[in-house]
Design a protein around this motif. Structure first.
Motif, PDB file in Angstrom:
ATOM      1  N   LYS A 164       0.975  -1.200   0.014  1.00  0.00           N
ATOM      2  CA  LYS A 164      -0.087  -0.082  -0.045  1.00  0.00           C
ATOM      3  C   LYS A 164       0.954   1.279   0.020  1.00  0.00           C
ATOM      4  N   GLN A 165       1.858   1.166   0.867  1.00  0.00           N
ATOM      5  CA  GLN A 165       2.821   2.548   0.963  1.00  0.00           C
ATOM      6  C   GLN A 165       3.419   2.524  -0.621  1.00  0.00           C
ATOM      7  N   ASP A 166       3.822   1.628  -1.034  1.00  0.00           N
ATOM      8  CA  ASP A 166       4.874   1.481  -2.580  1.00  0.00           C
ATOM      9  C   ASP A 166       3.622   2.316  -3.309  1.00  0.00           C
ATOM     10  N   ARG A 167       2.565   1.894  -3.349  1.00  0.00           N
ATOM     11  CA  ARG A 167       1.439   2.576  -4.301  1.00  0.00           C
ATOM     12  C   ARG A 167       1.279   3.818  -3.937  1.00  0.00           C
ATOM     13  N   LEU A 168       1.176   4.290  -2.896  1.00  0.00           N
ATOM     14  CA  LEU A 168       1.101   5.848  -2.495  1.00  0.00           C
ATOM     15  C   LEU A 168       2.176   6.793  -2.999  1.00  0.00           C
ATOM     16  N   SER A 169       3.406   5.902  -2.900  1.00  0.00           N
ATOM     17  CA  SER A 169       4.689   6.599  -3.147  1.00  0.00           C
ATOM     18  C   SER A 169       5.069   6.444  -4.753  1.00  0.00           C
ATOM     19  N   GLY A 170       3.887   5.759  -5.462  1.00  0.00           N
ATOM     20  CA  GLY A 170       4.052   6.206  -6.812  1.00  0.00           C
ATOM     21  C   GLY A 170       4.645   4.794  -7.576  1.00  0.00           C
ATOM     22  N   ASN A 171       4.987   3.990  -6.838  1.00  0.00           N
ATOM     23  CA  ASN A 171       5.647   2.523  -7.485  1.00  0.00           C
ATOM     24  C   ASN A 171       4.529   1.711  -7.355  1.00  0.00           C
TER      25      ASN A 171
END
Length: 86
Positions: free
Chosen positions: A74-81
């Motif tokens: 989820k954090q990776d998605r929020l970071s744009g990854n």
């Protein structure tokens, strides 16, 4: 809205074959639906049951890590990854 005709046990069996990515996407969607419902004080019991089933599936796939893999995803998605935008 999705019809709520399948049982929790059927739902649990159906997601066993899903990829980790699909499971994470499902939990994110369910969390979002739960947040929307909780703002109107109408959190559906079936929705809560599905969240628990998905969380249990993640914990089964990643023993001892609780929901850390989902939180990282989820954090990776929020970071744009992310592989795809929504």
């Amino acid at each position: 809205m999705m019809q709520q005709e399948i049982t929790t046990a059927d739902f649990a069996r159906s997601i066993e074959k899903w990829t980790d990515e699909e499971i994470f996407e499902l939990l994110a969607k369910l969390e979002s639906e739960s947040e929307e419902a909780s703002s109107s004080d109408e959190v559906d019991a079936d929705l809560q049951a599905k969240i628990i089933v998905v969380e249990n599936e993640i914990e089964t796939r990643f023993p001892g890590q609780l929901l850390a893999p989902f939180k990282k995803w989820k954090q990776d998605r929020l970071s744009g990854n992310t592989a795809r935008g929504e």
